[in-house]
Design an enzyme around this catalytic site. Structure first.
Site, PDB file in Angstrom:
ATOM      1  N   GLY A 182       7.361  -8.157   0.129  1.00  0.00           N
ATOM      2  CA  GLY A 182       6.788  -6.826   0.210  1.00  0.00           C
ATOM      3  C   GLY A 182       7.806  -5.785   0.606  1.00  0.00           C
ATOM      4  O   GLY A 182       8.586  -5.307  -0.211  1.00  0.00           O
ATOM      5  N   ALA A 192       0.828  -1.206   0.000  1.00  0.00           N
ATOM      6  CA  ALA A 192       0.000   0.000   0.000  1.00  0.00           C
ATOM      7  C   ALA A 192       0.864   1.259   0.000  1.00  0.00           C
ATOM      8  O   ALA A 192       1.737   1.432   0.844  1.00  0.00           O
ATOM      9  CB  ALA A 192      -0.920   0.009   1.220  1.00  0.00           C
ATOM     10  N   CYS A 211      -5.546  -7.021   5.035  1.00  0.00           N
ATOM     11  CA  CYS A 211      -5.041  -5.699   5.378  1.00  0.00           C
ATOM     12  C   CYS A 211      -5.480  -5.329   6.795  1.00  0.00           C
ATOM     13  O   CYS A 211      -6.673  -5.346   7.109  1.00  0.00           O
ATOM     14  CB  CYS A 211      -5.539  -4.651   4.393  1.00  0.00           C
ATOM     15  SG  CYS A 211      -4.949  -2.979   4.782  1.00  0.00           S
ATOM     16  N   ASN A 265       4.205 -15.261   3.137  1.00  0.00           N
ATOM     17  CA  ASN A 265       4.522 -13.835   3.114  1.00  0.00           C
ATOM     18  C   ASN A 265       4.875 -13.375   4.523  1.00  0.00           C
ATOM     19  O   ASN A 265       4.213 -13.750   5.483  1.00  0.00           O
ATOM     20  CB  ASN A 265       3.319 -13.059   2.560  1.00  0.00           C
ATOM     21  CG  ASN A 265       3.477 -11.551   2.657  1.00  0.00           C
ATOM     22  OD1 ASN A 265       2.596 -10.870   3.170  1.00  0.00           O
ATOM     23  ND2 ASN A 265       4.575 -11.009   2.170  1.00  0.00           N
TER      24      ASN A 265
END
Length: 345
Positions: free
Chosen positions: A233, A19, A102, A209
């Site tokens: 990420g 994000a 999220c 992840n």
């Protein structure tokens, strides 16, 4: 290679939908360094996407240099996620990903994200609707995936059961971030529990992840858990060449040389060129002012360079400052675990 539904990825390494950071310029930059199997857009609000808001159009923009492209949508059971998924297919998405993890309040407490972990039955029904809409519209060529967390908190470790139910609903792959929502990004990702999610499904790939910041982490975590791939990420923000290094280690078991100082400077210059091409000038300057600190963490003592970039008022001024630091006689200084440089990055 990693197969997700009808889509075959050349590597099992995925660039996460980070994000605020995963714009088109950065996705292309990471792809150019090598090793990226698929890159995802920033989180896309399904309502804003269907309204065509300028910011959503910018976040969803893709092109031929950005393929295969995954688009990550967020919303809840009452939102037009199936319609947004169809929009995404028509605008270049090769994979549709539903954000179920999220932890940010504005997403998780109103619009979706980790909120979907709290009502698994309704979430699975939502997944079925999206899968059916996408299958009809794409004739089965576009898979639908889901990105989840372990659960909202340790008392609600829903990951294994939810992954199993999502598989039965037609979800083609599940990515698991190894933290609970209540942790946000604190502590360490729990890869043992990711392994429990891997063991819970029958056929679909599970992608792990969390805290993949060094090349060897990808190979180690895949061995530890049996997961089919890893999603990277925050680790990529300072080292967009991480995918290339990790893929080399997965294939050969050997580390790849760390890019030299000059080569890192050239990566930053390429990032600037891509920002110039794909984002407005003011936004490009603001982006690099933030990124230079992250790049600098791998480059030793470059405080004067970081300061020059921070005070620059244009990408051209930034470019000049970076070019001034490139020295033909500057040698690479490998980090621990890397061999002496043998070839150009």
């Amino acid at each position: 290679m990693l197969r997700i539904g009808a889509v075959t990825l050349e590597t099992p390494l995925l660039l996460a939908p980070i994000a605020g950071h995963c714009d088109l310029a950065f996705r292309i930059l990471c792809r150019e360094q090598g090793g990226v199997g698929i890159a995802y857009t920033d989180l896309l609000n399904c309502h804003a996407l269907l309204r065509g808001t300028p910011r959503s159009m910018e976040l969803a923009s893709t092109n031929g240099l950005d393929q295969p492209c995954g688009m990550q949508l967020y919303g809840n059971w009452t939102d037009p996620l199936p319609e947004a998924a169809i929009w995404a297919i028509e605008h270049g998405a090769r994979v549709i990903d539903i954000n179920m993890g999220c932890p940010v309040d504005k997403v998780a407490k109103r619009n979706g994200g980790s909120l979907l972990l709290c009502q698994p039955f309704d979430t699975v029904k939502l997944a079925e609707r999206i899968v059916q809409a996408v299958e009809r519209h794409s004739n089965g060529r576009v898979p639908v995936t889901a990105k989840i967390r372990l659960g909202w908190d340790p008392e609600h470790f829903v990951g294994p059961q939810l992954a199993r139910d999502l598989e039965r609903a037609g979800i083609a792959a599940v990515t698991v971030h190894g933290r609970f929502t209540c942790q946000l990004f604190s502590g360490e990702a729990d890869w043992n529990r990711i392994g429990e999610v891997v063991a819970s499904v029958e056929r679909v790939p599970v992608i792990g992840n969390g805290d993949i910041t060094e090349p060897q982490h990808a190979r180690e975590r895949m061995r530890q858990t049996g997961c089919s791939g890893v999603m990277i990420g925050r680790g990529a923000l300072r080292t967009p060449w991480l995918f290339r290094q990790a893929w080399h280690e997965i294939r050969t078991g050997e580390p790849l040389v760390e890019p030299s100082f000059n080569e890192k400077c050239r990566v930053i210059l390429r990032h600037l060129a891509l920002l110039d091409r794909y984002v407005p000038a003011a936004q490009a300057v603001d982006c690099m002012r933030k990124r230079i600190s992250w790049y600098g963490k791998t480059m030793g003592h470059i405080k004067p360079l970081k300061e020059a970039v921070r005070v620059a008022d244009s990408t051209q001024t930034m470019r000049q400052a970076i070019q001034a630091w490139i020295q033909p006689d500057r040698e690479a200084v490998p980090r621990a675990g890397f061999r002496t440089p043998e070839a150009a990055f």
